[in-house]
Design an enzyme around this catalytic site. Structure first.
Site, mmCIF file in Angstrom:
data_model
loop_
_atom_site.group_PDB
_atom_site.id
_atom_site.type_symbol
_atom_site.label_atom_id
_atom_site.label_comp_id
_atom_site.label_asym_id
_atom_site.label_seq_id
_atom_site.Cartn_x
_atom_site.Cartn_y
_atom_site.Cartn_z
ATOM 1 C CB CYS A 166 2.087 1.951 10.397
ATOM 2 S SG CYS A 166 0.546 2.235 9.491
ATOM 3 C CG HIS A 199 -0.212 -0.036 2.526
ATOM 4 N ND1 HIS A 199 0.230 -1.212 3.077
ATOM 5 C CD2 HIS A 199 0.162 0.929 3.405
ATOM 6 C CE1 HIS A 199 0.824 -0.973 4.227
ATOM 7 N NE2 HIS A 199 0.797 0.320 4.452
#
Length: 733
Positions: free
Chosen positions: A234, A65
């Site tokens: 993250c 991603h």
């Protein structure tokens, strides 16, 4: 919104044999629908994200991603691979691959949908249904939520059993591991997800937005429920952040523990209610970027891990924080939380960094923060200067300013331009070093006093040592100012006026009046002492410089040796001895990364998977004279790697001086060989040091044992080793 994925974005027979090929195949479907405007540009963004940390998860899932300017709207593509594709998960290849593409400026609503998918990946029924579904349209409907998956226990009885049962048993068990690893004793993790029973056990909804458990009717028998607050984050804040949150919540339900998670994702974050934090019995940080407002959680038992650990072993983390609570282990209480700089607050050094880090570890982290930002200036400036010399010759440093004299058709003018740009880049070294040391200590408020202090260090000729001192002083001053309680009316001007003003004034005063001149004197004394070792002791000097270059692999000792060498050639007419010193320093600095690259090539079984991947990059870093390429290896195994590197560096430094190899450029590695005197013998010296270090590393590691994940059978050890490797890697999905 609901059409983030369509049947055209589903490939149930993904035939790719690598993660790069899988990403290209799925991204091609996005491009065909006009959702990706530049396929290669988008894939480069995916690869850049992949290089930060693996996107594979336990349970056979891969989630490449990224955010990209080449994405027109948030899009999700899904592929199912029969053979499996390696995305770096500890338990093996992934058969379910989700490529998530978010525009660079994606709005909160789109990111909420992506985060919801990340949470659903923790549901074993959902992933089992995806493994058995037979039609792309049905798979897209499952992912969108238009069609609910059949429960795993009843899948053989439903009307659509042909889509949801065949061949899923093994994979469902594997996925179940991802959602509740470490919670086997509690049982029932999958059934508890979203069920009324789990809500009753928690005493509140799963979103954790209220703290009404005490009044929910559970006053009857039984011990009080253990409460945990957690933070997950993250780098991209799209997938891992929310998957870790879901895994922790599921594991908490299974263990009868109340878990409330604050997800610090791309769409921003909502701070937990202070009352919820105050009532918590323990804290879990599962993050790859710094936790924002971390002091809110001070004074409680705390477990601090990478975000992957929150996904792969949430049950273990919950057990660990409960054990810490039972032992009474807590973090120091924050000064402002105590209402004053009380005794339990600790020093600024103690309150910075990660849980359990000592003073030396934090100091090294701060220094490496400055060094990591400085290295690109060294590399760019050094290569530009080297190119200037290569094109214009050794006298190019005497060329007039290109502002006053530049002839478009003369090579000498272009050489002078390159040389002078390189000199300008070099002028930033000390300010950048000081500024980002302060940044590592105090975040953005440390930048202004750090850059000011670094510039003062140059003004008083304190050099790199002055830059190190200025950075530490600036960061300390800012942290001290931040600890002072101030009226609410002044808080708005603190970061833009008060902190920069006070910290710059204090740092400038100390550098100009108090410590600047003593540091300059100390640096000159060190330079004079090293200069006295020239002549008949040239070989000894080369060995000493080689030891220094390889002692901390780009740290302060390394920079002292490098500064000594560059200071010698940064004059109008450098002597032969100073150019020999520069040559020895660069040669020795190339040895550690090249040796580690060679060691991972000839004896890969002695290194784990992450180290072998780092070894590939170390070839380029070593040839480019970026000594920091060996840091991941030294951080993971310092007692074997650092002494070996020092031995090889000493051999190379001594041989380079003995061969009389000279170097006029301060950087460039193998790419400035034309500027080296006696280039063939110079390369022989480097090769000798590389072989020495490689041999020592292999021997020392062989005497220990192979890396835990070097063999396919050591699955349990693999997870532990991967966690260790994660900790060793410098910052951070």
């Amino acid at each position: 919104m609901s059409e983030m994925i369509t049947a055209d974005l589903v490939d149930l027979d993904l035939s790719a044999d690598s993660k790069q090929a899988a990403a290209r195949s799925l991204a091609g479907r996005m491009a065909a629908l006009g959702r990706v405007t530049d396929l290669d540009g988008f894939l480069a963004d995916v690869a850049a994200r992949e290089a930060q940390a693996p996107t594979g998860l336990d349970g056979g899932i891969g989630i490449p991603h990224c955010r990209s300017t080449h994405v027109t709207e948030p899009t999700l593509a899904f592929g199912r691979s029969a053979a499996g594709i390696d995305f770096g998960a500890p338990d093996g290849p992934a058969d379910l691959v989700f490529l998530i593409a978010a525009p660079a400026g994606a709005d909160d609503a789109h990111l909420t949908i992506l985060s919801a998918l990340a949470r659903r990946l923790m549901d074993a029924d959902f992933t089992a249904a995806l493994r058995s579904v037979r039609h792309p349209a049905a798979a897209a409907a499952l992912i969108r939520g238009d069609r609910a998956p059949e429960p795993a226990a009843d899948s053989t009885e439903g009307a659509e059993s042909t889509d949801d049962t065949e061949g899923t048993e093994g994979k469902a068990g594997k996925e179940d591991k991802a959602g509740k690893e470490g919670t086997e004793g509690a049982g029932g993790a999958v059934e508890a997800v979203g069920s009324p029973a789990s809500t009753a056990a928690d005493g509140r909804p799963s979103d954790g937005t209220s703290d009404e458990r005490a009044g929910s009717g559970g006053e009857a028998a039984g011990p009080p429920v253990f409460r945990i607050v957690a933070v997950t984050s993250c780098p991209t804040g799209i997938a891992h952040t929310y998957m870790a949150a879901e895994a922790l919540e599921n594991a908490g339900r299974a263990a009868g523990v109340e878990v409330v998670v604050e997800t610090q994702g791309s769409a921003g974050f909502t701070r937990l209610d202070p009352a919820v934090i105050a009532a918590a019995d323990g804290v879990i940080f599962a993050h790859d970027v710094p936790v924002r407002d971390k002091d809110r959680f001070a004074g409680k038992p705390t477990v601090d891990v990478r975000v992957a650990a929150g996904i792969n072993r949430p049950g273990e983390l919950i057990d660990e924080v409960r054990r810490k609570a039972a032992r009474g282990e807590t973090t120091p209480a924050a000064a402002h939380a105590a209402g004053a700089g009380g005794a339990g607050a600790g020093t600024p050094v103690e309150r910075s960094g990660e849980r359990g880090d000592g003073y030396g570890t934090k100091l090294r982290t701060w220094l490496m923060s400055g060094v990591s930002y400085m290295v690109p200036f060294v590399a760019a400036g050094g290569l530009l200067i080297a190119l200037g010399f290569a094109i214009g010759g050794y006298r190019i440093d005497k060329a007039p300013s290109v502002v006053d004299h530049f002839v478009w058709t003369q090579a000498g003018s272009w050489a002078a331009l390159l040389f002078q740009i390189g000199q300008v880049a070099f002028a930033f070294l000390v300010p950048v070093l000081a500024g980002y040391i302060a940044y590592g200590m105090a975040d953005r408020p440390g930048l202004v006093p750090g850059f000011v202090g670094g510039s003062v260090a140059l003004t008083v000729d304190a050099g790199f040592l002055g830059g190190l001192a200025a950075g530490l002083i600036s960061g300390g001053v800012v942290m001290a100012v931040q600890r002072v309680r101030i009226p609410a009316v002044m808080r708005g001007i603190m970061p833009v006026v008060v902190i920069p003003l006070l910290s710059s004034a204090v740092t400038g005063f100390l550098m100009f009046v108090v410590i600047g001149k003593p540091i300059a004197t100390a640096q000159r004394a060190m330079t004079d002492w090293l200069s006295d070792l020239t002549g008949t002791n040239a070989v000894l000097l080369g060995a000493l410089l080689g030891l220094m270059m390889c002692f901390d692999l780009g740290g302060p000792v390394n920079k002292v040796a490098y500064t000594f060498a560059t200071a010698g050639i940064a004059v109008s007419d450098p002597s032969g001895s100073t150019m020999k010193i520069m040559g020895a320093v660069m040669a020795a600095g190339m040895v550690p990364p090249l040796a580690m690259a060679l060691a991972t090539t000839v004896r890969g079984r002695l290194f784990n998977r992450t180290e072998r991947e780092n070894g590939k990059a170390a070839w380029v870093l070593g040839l480019s004279f970026i000594t920091e390429g060996a840091i991941p290896f030294a951080a993971a195994d310092p007692l074997r790697v650092i002494p070996s590197a020092m031995a090889g560096g000493a051999v190379t430094g001594a041989l380079s001086m003995a061969f009389g190899a000279t170097l006029r450029a301060p950087h460039g590695g193998i790419f400035v060989v034309p500027l080296i005197g006696n280039p063939l013998l110079y390369l022989v010296a480097i090769a000798a040091g590389v072989v020495t270090t490689t041999a020592l590393v292999i021997v020392l590691k062989t005497l220990r044992r192979p890396a835990p994940d070097a063999t396919a059978g050591a699955s349990g050890a693999t997870i532990g080793q991967e966690d260790s490797a994660d900790v060793a890697q410098p910052v951070t999905v």
